[in-house]
Design a protein around this motif. Sequence first.
Motif, PDB file in Angstrom:
ATOM      1  N   VAL A 118       0.650  11.591 -14.920  1.00 19.21           N
ATOM      2  CA  VAL A 118       1.172  10.505 -15.750  1.00 19.21           C
ATOM      3  C   VAL A 118       0.009   9.696 -16.310  1.00 19.21           C
ATOM      4  O   VAL A 118      -0.863   9.238 -15.568  1.00 19.21           O
ATOM      5  N   GLY A 119       0.005   9.512 -17.617  1.00 18.17           N
ATOM      6  CA  GLY A 119      -1.049   8.744 -18.250  1.00 18.17           C
ATOM      7  C   GLY A 119      -0.681   7.287 -18.476  1.00 18.17           C
ATOM      8  O   GLY A 119      -1.536   6.405 -18.423  1.00 18.17           O
ATOM      9  N   ASN A 120       0.603   7.021 -18.711  1.00 21.61           N
ATOM     10  CA  ASN A 120       1.050   5.662 -19.019  1.00 21.61           C
ATOM     11  C   ASN A 120       1.409   4.932 -17.729  1.00 21.61           C
ATOM     12  O   ASN A 120       2.587   4.705 -17.412  1.00 21.61           O
ATOM     13  N   ILE A 121       0.377   4.559 -16.973  1.00 27.08           N
ATOM     14  CA  ILE A 121       0.598   3.911 -15.680  1.00 27.08           C
ATOM     15  C   ILE A 121       1.190   2.521 -15.860  1.00 27.08           C
ATOM     16  O   ILE A 121       1.978   2.055 -15.036  1.00 27.08           O
ATOM     17  N   THR A 122       0.842   1.841 -16.942  1.00 27.39           N
ATOM     18  CA  THR A 122       1.376   0.503 -17.185  1.00 27.39           C
ATOM     19  C   THR A 122       2.899   0.533 -17.294  1.00 27.39           C
ATOM     20  O   THR A 122       3.592  -0.275 -16.663  1.00 27.39           O
ATOM     21  N   ALA A 123       3.428   1.453 -18.063  1.00 25.57           N
ATOM     22  CA  ALA A 123       4.879   1.560 -18.208  1.00 25.57           C
ATOM     23  C   ALA A 123       5.541   1.941 -16.889  1.00 25.57           C
ATOM     24  O   ALA A 123       6.610   1.423 -16.540  1.00 25.57           O
ATOM     25  N   LEU A 124       4.904   2.828 -16.142  1.00 31.07           N
ATOM     26  CA  LEU A 124       5.442   3.235 -14.845  1.00 31.07           C
ATOM     27  C   LEU A 124       5.538   2.051 -13.894  1.00 31.07           C
ATOM     28  O   LEU A 124       6.555   1.848 -13.222  1.00 31.07           O
ATOM     29  N   ARG A 125       4.487   1.251 -13.841  1.00 33.60           N
ATOM     30  CA  ARG A 125       4.494   0.095 -12.935  1.00 33.60           C
ATOM     31  C   ARG A 125       5.495  -0.957 -13.403  1.00 33.60           C
ATOM     32  O   ARG A 125       6.128  -1.625 -12.575  1.00 33.60           O
ATOM     33  N   CYS A 126       5.657  -1.121 -14.696  1.00 31.35           N
ATOM     34  CA  CYS A 126       6.654  -2.065 -15.211  1.00 31.35           C
ATOM     35  C   CYS A 126       8.063  -1.624 -14.819  1.00 31.35           C
ATOM     36  O   CYS A 126       8.912  -2.450 -14.449  1.00 31.35           O
ATOM     37  N   LEU A 127       8.305  -0.332 -14.902  1.00 34.25           N
ATOM     38  CA  LEU A 127       9.602   0.216 -14.509  1.00 34.25           C
ATOM     39  C   LEU A 127       9.878  -0.055 -13.040  1.00 34.25           C
ATOM     40  O   LEU A 127      10.956  -0.554 -12.672  1.00 34.25           O
ATOM     41  N   LEU A 128       8.918   0.251 -12.192  1.00 34.80           N
ATOM     42  CA  LEU A 128       9.120   0.065 -10.763  1.00 34.80           C
ATOM     43  C   LEU A 128       9.256  -1.409 -10.405  1.00 34.80           C
ATOM     44  O   LEU A 128      10.069  -1.782  -9.543  1.00 34.80           O
ATOM     45  N   ALA A 129       8.491  -2.266 -11.073  1.00 32.95           N
ATOM     46  CA  ALA A 129       8.610  -3.709 -10.827  1.00 32.95           C
ATOM     47  C   ALA A 129      10.004  -4.205 -11.192  1.00 32.95           C
ATOM     48  O   ALA A 129      10.595  -5.025 -10.467  1.00 32.95           O
ATOM     49  N   TYR A 130      10.538  -3.709 -12.303  1.00 36.05           N
ATOM     50  CA  TYR A 130      11.888  -4.108 -12.699  1.00 36.05           C
ATOM     51  C   TYR A 130      12.911  -3.679 -11.654  1.00 36.05           C
ATOM     52  O   TYR A 130      13.802  -4.447 -11.284  1.00 36.05           O
ATOM     53  N   LEU A 131      12.784  -2.464 -11.153  1.00 38.89           N
ATOM     54  CA  LEU A 131      13.744  -1.954 -10.174  1.00 38.89           C
ATOM     55  C   LEU A 131      13.647  -2.717  -8.856  1.00 38.89           C
ATOM     56  O   LEU A 131      14.667  -2.991  -8.213  1.00 38.89           O
ATOM     57  N   GLU A 168       0.835  -1.207   0.000  1.00 41.05           N
ATOM     58  CA  GLU A 168       0.000   0.000   0.000  1.00 41.05           C
ATOM     59  C   GLU A 168       0.869   1.256   0.000  1.00 41.05           C
ATOM     60  O   GLU A 168       0.518   2.257  -0.641  1.00 41.05           O
ATOM     61  N   TYR A 169       2.004   1.225   0.722  1.00 43.66           N
ATOM     62  CA  TYR A 169       2.923   2.360   0.683  1.00 43.66           C
ATOM     63  C   TYR A 169       3.379   2.619  -0.744  1.00 43.66           C
ATOM     64  O   TYR A 169       3.418   3.761  -1.208  1.00 43.66           O
ATOM     65  N   ASN A 170       3.735   1.557  -1.438  1.00 38.55           N
ATOM     66  CA  ASN A 170       4.181   1.690  -2.822  1.00 38.55           C
ATOM     67  C   ASN A 170       3.070   2.278  -3.689  1.00 38.55           C
ATOM     68  O   ASN A 170       3.309   3.170  -4.506  1.00 38.55           O
ATOM     69  N   ASP A 171       1.841   1.793  -3.497  1.00 41.04           N
ATOM     70  CA  ASP A 171       0.718   2.304  -4.285  1.00 41.04           C
ATOM     71  C   ASP A 171       0.483   3.787  -4.013  1.00 41.04           C
ATOM     72  O   ASP A 171       0.160   4.550  -4.931  1.00 41.04           O
ATOM     73  N   MET A 172       0.641   4.204  -2.743  1.00 46.32           N
ATOM     74  CA  MET A 172       0.468   5.625  -2.417  1.00 46.32           C
ATOM     75  C   MET A 172       1.479   6.483  -3.159  1.00 46.32           C
ATOM     76  O   MET A 172       1.146   7.551  -3.683  1.00 46.32           O
ATOM     77  N   VAL A 173       2.720   6.025  -3.193  1.00 48.87           N
ATOM     78  CA  VAL A 173       3.760   6.787  -3.880  1.00 48.87           C
ATOM     79  C   VAL A 173       3.453   6.866  -5.372  1.00 48.87           C
ATOM     80  O   VAL A 173       3.521   7.938  -5.982  1.00 48.87           O
ATOM     81  N   VAL A 174       3.110   5.726  -5.960  1.00 51.06           N
ATOM     82  CA  VAL A 174       2.839   5.694  -7.397  1.00 51.06           C
ATOM     83  C   VAL A 174       1.661   6.607  -7.747  1.00 51.06           C
ATOM     84  O   VAL A 174       1.737   7.432  -8.660  1.00 51.06           O
ATOM     85  N   LEU A 175       0.572   6.469  -7.003  1.00 54.23           N
ATOM     86  CA  LEU A 175      -0.640   7.202  -7.358  1.00 54.23           C
ATOM     87  C   LEU A 175      -0.586   8.665  -6.938  1.00 54.23           C
ATOM     88  O   LEU A 175      -0.893   9.560  -7.730  1.00 54.23           O
ATOM     89  N   LYS A 176      -0.197   8.925  -5.688  1.00 54.92           N
ATOM     90  CA  LYS A 176      -0.234  10.291  -5.170  1.00 54.92           C
ATOM     91  C   LYS A 176       0.964  11.117  -5.628  1.00 54.92           C
ATOM     92  O   LYS A 176       0.823  12.272  -6.053  1.00 54.92           O
ATOM     93  N   ASP A 177       2.163  10.540  -5.509  1.00 53.63           N
ATOM     94  CA  ASP A 177       3.378  11.330  -5.706  1.00 53.63           C
ATOM     95  C   ASP A 177       3.883  11.324  -7.140  1.00 53.63           C
ATOM     96  O   ASP A 177       4.747  12.134  -7.481  1.00 53.63           O
ATOM     97  N   VAL A 178       3.369  10.427  -7.949  1.00 51.64           N
ATOM     98  CA  VAL A 178       3.818  10.376  -9.344  1.00 51.64           C
ATOM     99  C   VAL A 178       2.651  10.600 -10.305  1.00 51.64           C
ATOM    100  O   VAL A 178       2.627  11.576 -11.049  1.00 51.64           O
ATOM    101  N   VAL A 179       1.658   9.717 -10.282  1.00 47.41           N
ATOM    102  CA  VAL A 179       0.573   9.783 -11.265  1.00 47.41           C
ATOM    103  C   VAL A 179      -0.223  11.079 -11.115  1.00 47.41           C
ATOM    104  O   VAL A 179      -0.396  11.830 -12.091  1.00 47.41           O
ATOM    105  N   GLU A 180      -0.731  11.350  -9.914  1.00 51.68           N
ATOM    106  CA  GLU A 180      -1.548  12.557  -9.726  1.00 51.68           C
ATOM    107  C   GLU A 180      -0.713  13.819  -9.821  1.00 51.68           C
ATOM    108  O   GLU A 180      -1.116  14.795 -10.467  1.00 51.68           O
TER     109      GLU A 180
END
Length: 439
Positions: free
Chosen positions: A236-249, A220-232
Amino acid sequence: MLEKLKRILLEFQKRPLPVMTRREVFLPILEGKATVVTGMRRVGKTSLCRQKMEELLEGGGLDKSQLLYLNFEDDRLIGFRLEDCQLILDAYYSLWPDNRSRECYFFFDEIQNVNGWEHFVRRLLDTTEVHVILMGSSSKLLTSEIATAMRGRSVNVELLPYSFPEYLRHRNVFDERPQQLSDDTIARLRHGLEEFFAIGGFPEIYQVSDEMTRGEILQEYNDMVVLKDVVERHRVGNITALRCLLAYLFNNPSQKFSVTAFWKVLTQGMQVKCAKNDLFQFVEYLEEACILFRTELHTTSAKAKMVNPDKVYLVDIGLIRAMADDPTANRGWLLENLVYLHLRRNKCQVGYYNTADGKEVDFHVVDRMSRQRCLIQVCWSMNAPETLKREMSALRKGGEELGLDRMLVVTWDEEKTREDGIQVVPVWKLLAGYEPIFR
């Protein structure tokens, strides 16, 4: 609004400060500058400021009325505007008029919710005896934004999840580090490291005993960062690419990372559409949100820095385990990530080093104050002969090229001083402070 503010200020005065684990982070109070606490969500920024309040009351000889605390996420302050900020002073000084001529400390939580807040803070610094401490979510109160808004009128303090000594204090293993390394102390340090290495240092995690629940909280912490601190924040419109990047890291911590190479894998191998420049921006957004950090090649050549990829580390090994496909894989990478966070907490300047013959040393470390330097190699175990040869060869070569004699190999639990001067140290000894980074 004035009467509402008075009630909120009086509530804080009547409410006892909560008992919390003492953090080993210094909050400087400088004349004419605001102190700004930044860090990823849920690392304990508000708790750190409450710790500062306790220090001021106990050691500074202050009365609690000289402390003001306002959380701008309080539902009673919804719609609070810059024009209303003067009412804070009106309410405070009407309750405690003698404080107009006394040194006071104002703690503002989530003040970025007030558009134009920096104008009010600068006025406080310029015209009153007030010291200002700011906290806020990493999505809106970032170092770069503070620098722009405050124009040199602030000092930034970075807060990470618990360090190993803070974990030991939180778990009541040791409140203070024992001076002598007895057999009992060593056993307790080793046992503590097992848990710390497994679940990381986010404070809230230690309130939960169930492993699955801990993992869900970290996700949930990760989701908060992705959604609140990056997407919103960055739309960011390409959420799929963003999540793929973070998953790789998360699955490749402590490794060199090339945006161009990953872009080819993403678009050609995974068939995910994404512009390469968007990936560069995503990495910057994640670094802004304090979930990842980058180190570059140590070299005097600007061109070499440009052509060599950065190495990427994550903010917490417990978070890595919660997000990785296999949380038990690549223990050596997790160990290196843990050492990096230790170096960062100690305010070191960190890079990696490539020898002339292509061998890699994990860390070239510089003390920002003394300018002392050392090389550090991280390896889970030195038992395999080929591992021993590889790690030692890179360190010796790096030390010769850079003229350094302070060289460490950090392992999980091996210790030895070699004839060539290279020290092999267990990670618990380094993290607990029994083995200094520099001599």
